[in-house]
Design a protein around this motif. Structure first.
Motif, PDB file in Angstrom:
ATOM      1  N   THR A  23      -9.968   5.307   0.122  1.00 56.74           N
ATOM      2  CA  THR A  23      -8.558   4.996   0.336  1.00 56.74           C
ATOM      3  C   THR A  23      -8.278   3.535   0.033  1.00 56.74           C
ATOM      4  OG1 THR A  23      -9.012   4.527   2.670  1.00 56.74           O
ATOM      5  CG2 THR A  23      -8.299   6.764   2.112  1.00 56.74           C
ATOM      6  N   LEU A  26      -4.792   2.311  -2.890  1.00 56.86           N
ATOM      7  CA  LEU A  26      -3.603   3.100  -2.589  1.00 56.86           C
ATOM      8  C   LEU A  26      -2.561   3.009  -3.695  1.00 56.86           C
ATOM      9  CD1 LEU A  26      -3.277   2.308   1.208  1.00 56.86           C
ATOM     10  CD2 LEU A  26      -4.017   4.443   0.159  1.00 56.86           C
ATOM     11  N   THR A  29      -3.279   5.738  -6.067  1.00 59.73           N
ATOM     12  CA  THR A  29      -2.896   7.023  -5.489  1.00 59.73           C
ATOM     13  C   THR A  29      -1.389   7.213  -5.562  1.00 59.73           C
ATOM     14  OG1 THR A  29      -4.761   6.892  -3.958  1.00 59.73           O
ATOM     15  CG2 THR A  29      -3.040   8.485  -3.439  1.00 59.73           C
ATOM     16  N   SER A  70      -3.419  11.643   1.609  1.00 59.44           N
ATOM     17  CA  SER A  70      -4.258  10.447   1.577  1.00 59.44           C
ATOM     18  C   SER A  70      -3.413   9.186   1.643  1.00 59.44           C
ATOM     19  CB  SER A  70      -5.106  10.443   0.296  1.00 59.44           C
ATOM     20  OG  SER A  70      -5.839   9.249   0.175  1.00 59.44           O
ATOM     21  N   TYR A  71      -2.340   9.166   0.868  1.00 59.45           N
ATOM     22  CA  TYR A  71      -1.487   7.974   0.819  1.00 59.45           C
ATOM     23  C   TYR A  71      -0.744   7.753   2.134  1.00 59.45           C
ATOM     24  CZ  TYR A  71       2.182   4.748  -0.516  1.00 59.45           C
ATOM     25  OH  TYR A  71       3.025   3.674  -0.555  1.00 59.45           O
ATOM     26  N   ALA A  74      -2.948   6.699   5.124  1.00 62.03           N
ATOM     27  CA  ALA A  74      -3.748   5.481   4.977  1.00 62.03           C
ATOM     28  C   ALA A  74      -2.896   4.228   4.864  1.00 62.03           C
ATOM     29  CB  ALA A  74      -4.650   5.587   3.748  1.00 62.03           C
ATOM     30  N   THR A  75      -1.630   4.402   4.514  1.00 64.59           N
ATOM     31  CA  THR A  75      -0.749   3.257   4.315  1.00 64.59           C
ATOM     32  C   THR A  75      -0.207   2.769   5.647  1.00 64.59           C
ATOM     33  OG1 THR A  75      -0.075   4.246   2.231  1.00 64.59           O
ATOM     34  CG2 THR A  75       1.234   2.402   3.016  1.00 64.59           C
TER      35      THR A  75
END
Length: 232
Positions: A23, A26, A29, A70-71, A74-75
Motif C-alpha cells: 500500500t 497509493l 493505485t 486498498s486505496y 489505506a489513505t
C-alpha cells in the motif's frame, strides 16, 4: 536440494499497488482506479453504437473493486481518518462529462433518421437514460467501499456537496441532461423539451399508437425515479 523462494512483489510502477501486495504507492493505485472509471464511461458514451451499458468481466471487476478497497482503507486524511475525496471528485467529474455528452447527443445532435422530432427525442432520451441507469448501478457496486468508508462519514458530518453514489448520479443527470437546477439553463431546454415532446404525442388526433404510449410511460416513469414530474 533446491528451495522455492517467495515471489517478490513486482516493482513495475504500471502495476497497481494492490497487485504488488503493498500500500506504499497509493498514487499508482488511485491512477489505476481512475483509468478504469474513465474507460467505463468512455466505452458507454452516447455516441457509441451500442445502446447497452458496458459489462465487466469477473477479473476486471474484482481488480477494480479490490484496488478501491486498498486505496480507501489505506489513505489517511490529516486528521488520521480514512479518506476518499480525490477518488470521489474524480468520479463526480467523469459522471458530469458523461452526462454533458448525453445531453449533446439527445438535444443537439441530429442522430436519428426518425422523421418525427417528438418521438425521436423521447426515444433517444429513454435509451440513454436506461443505459445510464445500468452504468450508475455498475459504478455504485464498484465504489461500495468508497461509499462505506468515506461518503457516509462525510454525509454524517453534514459536509456539503457529498452524496451517496446513486444520489450523485441522479443529481448530475438532472443538472446536466435535464438542466434542472442549472442556473444558466435556458427555460425550454432539457426537461422542458421532454415535457413538450410528451405533450405533443399525447395530444395527437386519433390518440397515441401503442409504441408511443409505452414510450411516454417509460419517460414519465424515469422522471419519477429522478424525483421529477413534467410540471417541474
Amino acid at each position: 536440494m533446491t528451495t522455492n523462494e517467495s515471489k517478490k512483489p513486482s516493482s513495475d510502477p504500471q502495476i497497481p499497488a494492490f497487485l504488488r501486495q503493498t500500500t506504499e504507492d497509493l498514487a499508482t493505485t488511485l491512477a489505476f482506479i481512475q483509468s478504469q472509471i474513465h474507460a467505463i464511461y468512455s466505452t458507454a458514451s452516447a455516441d457509441q453504437q451500442d445502446d447497452n451499458a458496458p459489462k465487466l468481466d469477473h477479473d476486471t471487476y474484482i481488480k477494480i473493486y479490490t484496488a478501491t478497497h486498498s486505496y480507501c482503507t489505506a489513505t489517511k486524511s490529516p486528521k488520521g481518518s480514512l479518506s476518499g475525496e480525490d477518488l470521489y471528485r474524480y468520479l463526480e467529474e467523469e459522471v458530469r462529462n458523461y452526462c454533458q455528452g448525453v445531453r449533446s447527443y439527445i438535444f443537439i445532435t441530429d442522430n436519428d433518421e426518425e422523421d418525427d422530432p417528438a418521438r425521436r427525442l423521447l426515444k433517444a432520451y429513454i435509451t440513454q437514460y436506461n443505459k445510464f441507469a445500468h452504468l450508475s448501478n455498475l459504478v455504485k457496486n464498484l465504489m461500495q467501499v468508497l461509499e462505506r468508508h468515506w461518503v457516509r462519514r462525510e454525509i454524517d458530518e453534514k459536509k456539503k456537496n457529498v452524496y451517496l453514489i446513486e444520489d450523485l448520479n441522479k443529481m448530475v443527470w438532472r443538472k446536466q441532461v435535464l438542466q434542472v437546477g442549472a442556473d444558466t439553463a435556458p427555460r425550454k431546454q432539457g426537461l422542458g423539451e421532454v415535457a413538450d415532446a410528451v405533450t405533443e404525442l399525447r395530444e395527437r388526433s386519433g390518440g397515441m399508437a401503442e409504441y408511443d404510449s409505452k414510450l411516454v410511460k417509460d419517460v414519465v416513469r424515469s422522471l419519477s425515479f429522478l424525483g421529477l414530474t413534467l410540471d417541474d
